[in-house]
Design an enzyme around this catalytic site. Structure first.
Site, PDB file in Angstrom:
ATOM      1  N   ALA A  58       0.875  -1.188   0.000  1.00 53.54           N
ATOM      2  CA  ALA A  58       0.000   0.000   0.000  1.00 53.54           C
ATOM      3  C   ALA A  58       0.907   1.232   0.000  1.00 53.54           C
ATOM      4  O   ALA A  58       2.100   1.139   0.315  1.00 53.54           O
ATOM      5  CB  ALA A  58      -0.878  -0.006   1.236  1.00 53.54           C
ATOM      6  N   HIS A  69      14.468  -2.464  13.199  1.00 53.35           N
ATOM      7  CA  HIS A  69      13.481  -3.174  12.349  1.00 53.35           C
ATOM      8  C   HIS A  69      13.751  -2.941  10.874  1.00 53.35           C
ATOM      9  O   HIS A  69      12.842  -3.019  10.045  1.00 53.35           O
ATOM     10  CB  HIS A  69      12.061  -2.719  12.733  1.00 53.35           C
ATOM     11  CG  HIS A  69      11.870  -1.247  12.763  1.00 53.35           C
ATOM     12  ND1 HIS A  69      12.304  -0.464  13.822  1.00 53.35           N
ATOM     13  CD2 HIS A  69      11.334  -0.381  11.865  1.00 53.35           C
ATOM     14  CE1 HIS A  69      12.000   0.809  13.567  1.00 53.35           C
ATOM     15  NE2 HIS A  69      11.423   0.888  12.410  1.00 53.35           N
ATOM     16  N   ASP A  76      13.747   2.642  20.478  1.00 53.01           N
ATOM     17  CA  ASP A  76      14.606   2.701  21.678  1.00 53.01           C
ATOM     18  C   ASP A  76      13.917   2.204  22.941  1.00 53.01           C
ATOM     19  O   ASP A  76      14.279   2.613  24.055  1.00 53.01           O
ATOM     20  CB  ASP A  76      15.049   4.152  21.905  1.00 53.01           C
ATOM     21  CG  ASP A  76      13.835   5.094  22.023  1.00 53.01           C
ATOM     22  OD1 ASP A  76      14.044   6.297  22.241  1.00 53.01           O
ATOM     23  OD2 ASP A  76      12.694   4.603  21.867  1.00 53.01           O
ATOM     24  N   ARG A  79       9.159   4.929  26.076  1.00 52.10           N
ATOM     25  CA  ARG A  79       9.359   6.412  26.041  1.00 52.10           C
ATOM     26  C   ARG A  79      10.398   6.786  24.980  1.00 52.10           C
ATOM     27  O   ARG A  79      10.608   6.047  24.054  1.00 52.10           O
ATOM     28  CB  ARG A  79       9.732   6.912  27.440  1.00 52.10           C
ATOM     29  CG  ARG A  79       8.592   6.709  28.480  1.00 52.10           C
ATOM     30  CD  ARG A  79       8.997   7.209  29.865  1.00 52.10           C
ATOM     31  NE  ARG A  79       9.204   8.647  29.825  1.00 52.10           N
ATOM     32  CZ  ARG A  79       8.212   9.549  29.871  1.00 52.10           C
ATOM     33  NH1 ARG A  79       6.954   9.125  29.917  1.00 52.10           N
ATOM     34  NH2 ARG A  79       8.458  10.844  29.833  1.00 52.10           N
ATOM     35  N   GLU A  90       8.162   6.417  -3.283  1.00 51.18           N
ATOM     36  CA  GLU A  90       8.019   4.967  -3.538  1.00 51.18           C
ATOM     37  C   GLU A  90       8.631   4.186  -2.368  1.00 51.18           C
ATOM     38  O   GLU A  90       9.316   4.744  -1.522  1.00 51.18           O
ATOM     39  CB  GLU A  90       8.773   4.646  -4.835  1.00 51.18           C
ATOM     40  CG  GLU A  90       8.046   5.223  -6.077  1.00 51.18           C
ATOM     41  CD  GLU A  90       6.575   4.828  -6.136  1.00 51.18           C
ATOM     42  OE1 GLU A  90       5.705   5.731  -6.306  1.00 51.18           O
ATOM     43  OE2 GLU A  90       6.294   3.633  -5.964  1.00 51.18           O
ATOM     44  N   GLY A  93       8.533   5.211   1.253  1.00 51.87           N
ATOM     45  CA  GLY A  93       7.836   6.504   1.311  1.00 51.87           C
ATOM     46  C   GLY A  93       6.418   6.342   1.852  1.00 51.87           C
ATOM     47  O   GLY A  93       5.667   5.470   1.427  1.00 51.87           O
ATOM     48  N   HIS A 119      -0.084  12.665  13.971  1.00 53.90           N
ATOM     49  CA  HIS A 119       1.193  13.368  13.763  1.00 53.90           C
ATOM     50  C   HIS A 119       2.005  12.667  12.671  1.00 53.90           C
ATOM     51  O   HIS A 119       2.488  13.303  11.719  1.00 53.90           O
ATOM     52  CB  HIS A 119       1.979  13.399  15.081  1.00 53.90           C
ATOM     53  CG  HIS A 119       3.383  13.933  14.939  1.00 53.90           C
ATOM     54  ND1 HIS A 119       3.724  15.231  15.234  1.00 53.90           N
ATOM     55  CD2 HIS A 119       4.524  13.328  14.526  1.00 53.90           C
ATOM     56  CE1 HIS A 119       5.022  15.412  15.008  1.00 53.90           C
ATOM     57  NE2 HIS A 119       5.540  14.254  14.571  1.00 53.90           N
ATOM     58  N   GLU A 120       2.186  11.344  12.784  1.00 54.49           N
ATOM     59  CA  GLU A 120       3.041  10.624  11.822  1.00 54.49           C
ATOM     60  C   GLU A 120       2.467  10.680  10.399  1.00 54.49           C
ATOM     61  O   GLU A 120       3.214  10.781   9.423  1.00 54.49           O
ATOM     62  CB  GLU A 120       3.207   9.167  12.269  1.00 54.49           C
ATOM     63  CG  GLU A 120       3.901   9.006  13.611  1.00 54.49           C
ATOM     64  CD  GLU A 120       5.260   9.709  13.668  1.00 54.49           C
ATOM     65  OE1 GLU A 120       5.656  10.156  14.768  1.00 54.49           O
ATOM     66  OE2 GLU A 120       5.917   9.840  12.611  1.00 54.49           O
ATOM     67  N   HIS A 123       3.673  13.531   8.479  1.00 56.38           N
ATOM     68  CA  HIS A 123       4.954  13.264   7.781  1.00 56.38           C
ATOM     69  C   HIS A 123       4.705  12.455   6.517  1.00 56.38           C
ATOM     70  O   HIS A 123       5.283  12.744   5.469  1.00 56.38           O
ATOM     71  CB  HIS A 123       5.881  12.454   8.690  1.00 56.38           C
ATOM     72  CG  HIS A 123       6.424  13.198   9.862  1.00 56.38           C
ATOM     73  ND1 HIS A 123       6.963  14.460   9.763  1.00 56.38           N
ATOM     74  CD2 HIS A 123       6.482  12.869  11.173  1.00 56.38           C
ATOM     75  CE1 HIS A 123       7.359  14.862  10.979  1.00 56.38           C
ATOM     76  NE2 HIS A 123       7.088  13.901  11.850  1.00 56.38           N
ATOM     77  N   HIS A 129       8.529  18.725  10.856  1.00 52.60           N
ATOM     78  CA  HIS A 129       8.134  19.189  12.185  1.00 52.60           C
ATOM     79  C   HIS A 129       7.928  20.707  12.174  1.00 52.60           C
ATOM     80  O   HIS A 129       8.630  21.422  11.486  1.00 52.60           O
ATOM     81  CB  HIS A 129       9.202  18.815  13.209  1.00 52.60           C
ATOM     82  CG  HIS A 129       9.088  17.387  13.617  1.00 52.60           C
ATOM     83  ND1 HIS A 129      10.184  16.635  13.991  1.00 52.60           N
ATOM     84  CD2 HIS A 129       8.033  16.563  13.701  1.00 52.60           C
ATOM     85  CE1 HIS A 129       9.801  15.417  14.305  1.00 52.60           C
ATOM     86  NE2 HIS A 129       8.492  15.339  14.107  1.00 52.60           N
TER      87      HIS A 129
END
Lengths: 169, 85
Positions: A58, A69, A76, A79, A90, A93, A119-120, A123, A129
């Site tokens: 997708a 990963h 990390d 938190r 692509e 992306g 939020h993500e 991006h 940001h």
């Protein structure tokens, strides 16, 4: 608001997304709902629509990952870094990863998945940001109530700089 | 009283390493500065990055790892760098 260098954006108005790996701290149905609401938050401001697919590649691949990963941005543990996403393009992306070491929730007893996902996905659609503390695209976590959520002005200006406003009928 | 003073330097060291890792992660573009530029701990490059962070978050720009700066560094956040990458 800020855009990424080169201002990458999606060249189409309909994007596909797929949740390929879930977390144990929320039910799959809750994850599905939080992701859908987070995408809708952006879709309400610009002429973009999001279609969920359950197999194959997708545009926006969504998964919960732990530690290293395979994308050179290891998580990390609890938190610290909560999630990350890649600018439109692509392959990687648009892909969005959540740190599975966090306690994800639909409420406030952990990190609210809607808040971080919204939020993500900023991006994933092309926003970097923002230095505006009231913006959704401000880098640090600040709980946002999923129901009745409206994009802050700074984020609306940013996303509409990339895709133009959604034409109201 | 001695144990207190022993704790303080350790905390400072922990904060320093935490800040270094944070600045490497969020205030270094992948193309990245040459290692030489990073120089010794506390070098100019580090102070420059601390100031970039303080400017980004609207903190007072001191170039030092003061309390408001460390509080910001310890807040949970997104993993995408704050500077162009």
């Amino acid at each position: 608001y800020r855009l990424f260098p080169g201002e990458p954006k999606w060249k189409k108005n309909t994007l596909t997304y797929r949740i390929s790996k879930y977390t144990s701290s929320m039910s799959p149905a809750e994850v599905d709902k939080a992701v859908e609401m987070a995408l809708q938050a952006w879709g309400s401001a610009v002429p973009l629509s999001f279609i969920r697919v359950n197999s194959g590649e997708a545009d926006i691949m969504i998964s919960f990952e732990t530690g290293d990963h395979g994308d050179s941005y290891p998580f990390d543990g609890p938190r610290g870094t909560l999630a990350h996403a890649f600018a439109p393009g692509e392959g990687l992306g648009g892909d969005t990863h959540f740190d599975n070491a966090e306690k994800w929730t639909m409420g406030m007893n952990g990190f609210n998945l809607f808040t971080v996902a919204a939020h993500e996905f900023g991006h994933a659609l092309g926003l970097a940001h923002s230095t505006d503390p009231s913006a959704l695209m401000y880098p640090t976590y600040k709980y946002q109530h999923p129901y009745g959520f409206h994009l802050p002005k700074d984020d609306v200006k940013g996303i509409q700089a990339l895709y133009g406003p959604r034409k109201t009928l | 009283a001695p144990s207190v003073s022993a704790a303080a330097p350790r905390t400072t060291q922990n904060n320093y390493h935490l800040a270094q890792a944070y600045l490497d992660k969020y205030y270094t573009s992948k193309a990245g500065p040459q290692v030489g530029e990073m120089g010794a701990p506390g070098g100019r490059a580090l102070i420059k990055k601390i100031k970039e962070l303080q400017a980004f978050f609207g903190l007072r720009i001191t170039g030092k790892l003061d309390r408001p700066t460390m509080d910001m560094i310890k807040r949970p956040r997104c993993g995408v760098p704050d500077v162009a990458n």
